[in-house]
Design a protein around this motif. Structure first.
Motif, mmCIF file in Angstrom:
data_model
loop_
_atom_site.group_PDB
_atom_site.id
_atom_site.type_symbol
_atom_site.label_atom_id
_atom_site.label_comp_id
_atom_site.label_asym_id
_atom_site.label_seq_id
_atom_site.Cartn_x
_atom_site.Cartn_y
_atom_site.Cartn_z
ATOM 1 N N PHE A 1 -20.404 23.376 -12.559
ATOM 2 C CA PHE A 1 -19.889 23.039 -11.236
ATOM 3 C C PHE A 1 -18.501 22.255 -11.632
ATOM 4 O O PHE A 1 -18.479 21.551 -12.584
ATOM 5 N N THR A 2 -17.728 22.392 -10.628
ATOM 6 C CA THR A 2 -16.368 21.551 -10.759
ATOM 7 C C THR A 2 -16.103 20.872 -9.481
ATOM 8 O O THR A 2 -16.761 21.145 -8.527
ATOM 9 N N ASP A 3 -15.202 19.830 -9.455
ATOM 10 C CA ASP A 3 -15.072 19.046 -8.313
ATOM 11 C C ASP A 3 -13.797 18.227 -8.700
ATOM 12 O O ASP A 3 -13.704 17.154 -9.569
ATOM 13 N N THR B 1 -20.204 13.382 -7.919
ATOM 14 C CA THR B 1 -19.973 14.883 -7.320
ATOM 15 C C THR B 1 -20.756 15.104 -6.083
ATOM 16 O O THR B 1 -22.166 14.996 -6.173
ATOM 17 N N ALA C 1 -19.143 19.621 -4.270
ATOM 18 C CA ALA C 1 -19.335 20.781 -4.930
ATOM 19 C C ALA C 1 -20.703 21.528 -4.623
ATOM 20 O O ALA C 1 -21.046 22.702 -5.034
#
Length: 435
Positions: free
Chosen positions: A293-295, A320, A323
């Motif tokens: 995942f990315t944020d 996070t 996301a």
């Protein structure tokens, strides 16, 4: 008078030697003037008187023989001449032993290993105790006891378990502008709660309950931590993290106790800098991320799989929320997973018994750790190992049971919360689930 047993005398008539018995000059002899040699004759034996007895002299001194060499046979005697050694008094006094030692000398008593081991054990014990005591006072001096729970009013009754409210704050204290940018913490002043957990250390089993920061709660009557002024409750409902932002740790404890009915015995809070510092002091924490995942808000950018997170990555992982579809609920689950890995790695012998690792880890954590005034290092240790046991699978880890939402806030399931609190109070095995 004869010079020798009646022989001739010097100075007689004829200017020579004469015979005692003759005197006629016919006999041959030294000084005789006769033509023929004198015939052989027998000299009479004269008994010489025995010499007077001499006084007895003491026996000559014998070389001193060491006691351990007495009774040796001549064959076994070693004078030392074969190696150039002699008897006498050398510089050190006494006899100089032959090279290689004296093979006939009896060995001394064997070493007393039991005594040596006993002394060695005592020395080691004193060293360990000294190090332990020194470490205790060093660590105790670094703990910041800034929270006064005596200011909390209308508290619930004490239960059978020891309960801790563990808070991760977004405090930027101790971070430079460059570090704030690197850790994606923003530049907001003050501090807010980024995560909150209740840890119940019980004889029946330990339980960790994550409290979502978006939980819908009521702010009760409280006394201001700084002003000492009483603020009556009005039924005002807010997100849980707003209580901390309004009046700090004391109001947060008061709000949690009011909305759960569970008494909080101790409070512990750590900021961004301390959290990242602990991870880096450990050399990183290994995590198995199921789905990447990315944020951009937290700076998270993770691929799926097993990997080692440094302080910056670890902070992004536990912060996070955007996301995930479950937002704050998904974040609390990730926080519990990371704490499991962190505690498991920090509590290994390779860390605890290695001063080059344990002191940096403790230093990084204690520098930004804030606790209540009654919390000792023993309480802190109990909290850590209880958390390690829970996150390691030896206990219950869960979110506070949720029944729905109100105005974007998460509403707790009142019936489940009541039963959960009752089981913890009575030190019973927790059977309540979050779903």
């Amino acid at each position: 008078m004869s010079d020798w047993h009646g022989g001739p005398r010097r100075g007689d008539a004829g200017g020579g030697w004469t015979d005692d018995g003759g005197g006629d000059g016919r006999g041959y002899g030294r000084g005789s003037d006769g033509a023929q040699p004198e015939g052989a004759r027998v000299m009479r034996h004269v008994q010489r008187p025995a010499p007077p007895p001499r006084p007895s002299a003491p026996p000559p001194p014998q070389p001193s023989v060491p006691p351990q060499q007495r009774g040796r046979t001549r064959e076994g005697y070693d004078s030392g001449y074969n190696t150039g050694q002699v008897y006498g008094t050398p510089a050190g006094g006494g006899r100089v032993p032959p090279q290689g030692g004296d093979p006939s000398r009896r060995p001394g008593p064997p070493p007393d290993w039991r005594r040596r081991i006993k002394i060695g054990s005592i020395v080691a014990l004193v060293a360990v105790l000294g190090t332990t005591i020194g470490t205790y006072f060093w660590a105790d001096s670094k703990v910041r006891r800034e929270v006064d729970l005596s200011k909390v009013v209308e508290r619930p009754a004490e239960g059978d378990c020891t309960t801790y409210l563990i808070v991760g704050s977004d405090s930027r204290e101790g971070l430079s502008a460059e570090e704030r940018k690197k850790l994606h913490t923003g530049s907001a002043e003050g501090k807010r709660t980024d995560s909150m957990m209740v840890l119940a250390a019980c004889g029946s089993g330990n339980t960790m309950i994550s409290l979502p920061r978006d939980s819908d709660v009521e702010i009760p009557t409280f006394v201001g931590s700084e002003s000492g002024k009483t603020f009556p409750g009005t039924g005002r409902r807010v997100k849980l993290n707003a209580a901390y932002a309004e009046d700090g740790p004391e109001l947060l404890v008061r709000t949690v106790e009011h909305n759960t009915g569970l008494r909080i015995d101790h409070y512990a809070e750590i900021g961004f800098a301390g959290f990242a510092g602990i991870v880096d002091a450990l050399g990183g924490v290994e995590m198995d991320i199921e789905k990447g995942f990315t944020d951009k808000n937290s700076g998270a950018d993770f691929e799926a799989g097993r990997q080692t997170l440094d302080g910056e990555q670890a902070l992004a992982f536990v912060r996070t929320r955007y996301a995930f579809a479950e937002s704050d609920l998904a974040r609390t689950k990730n926080q519990q997973k990371f704490l499991s890995a962190l505690a498991g790695q920090a509590a290994t012998p390779g860390t605890i018994l290695n001063p080059f690792r344990i002191y940096p880890v403790m230093g990084a954590g204690l520098d930004t750790l804030i606790v209540d005034k009654d919390m000792s290092l023993f309480d802190l240790g109990e909290m850590f190992f209880a958390m390690k046991g829970v996150t390691g699978g030896e206990g219950t880890a869960m979110n506070m049971p949720i029944s729905g939402s109100r105005g974007g806030n998460l509403v707790w399931d009142e019936e489940k919360v009541r039963r959960l609190v009752e089981q913890i109070r009575n030190d019973e095995k927790v059977t309540v689930t979050e779903n």
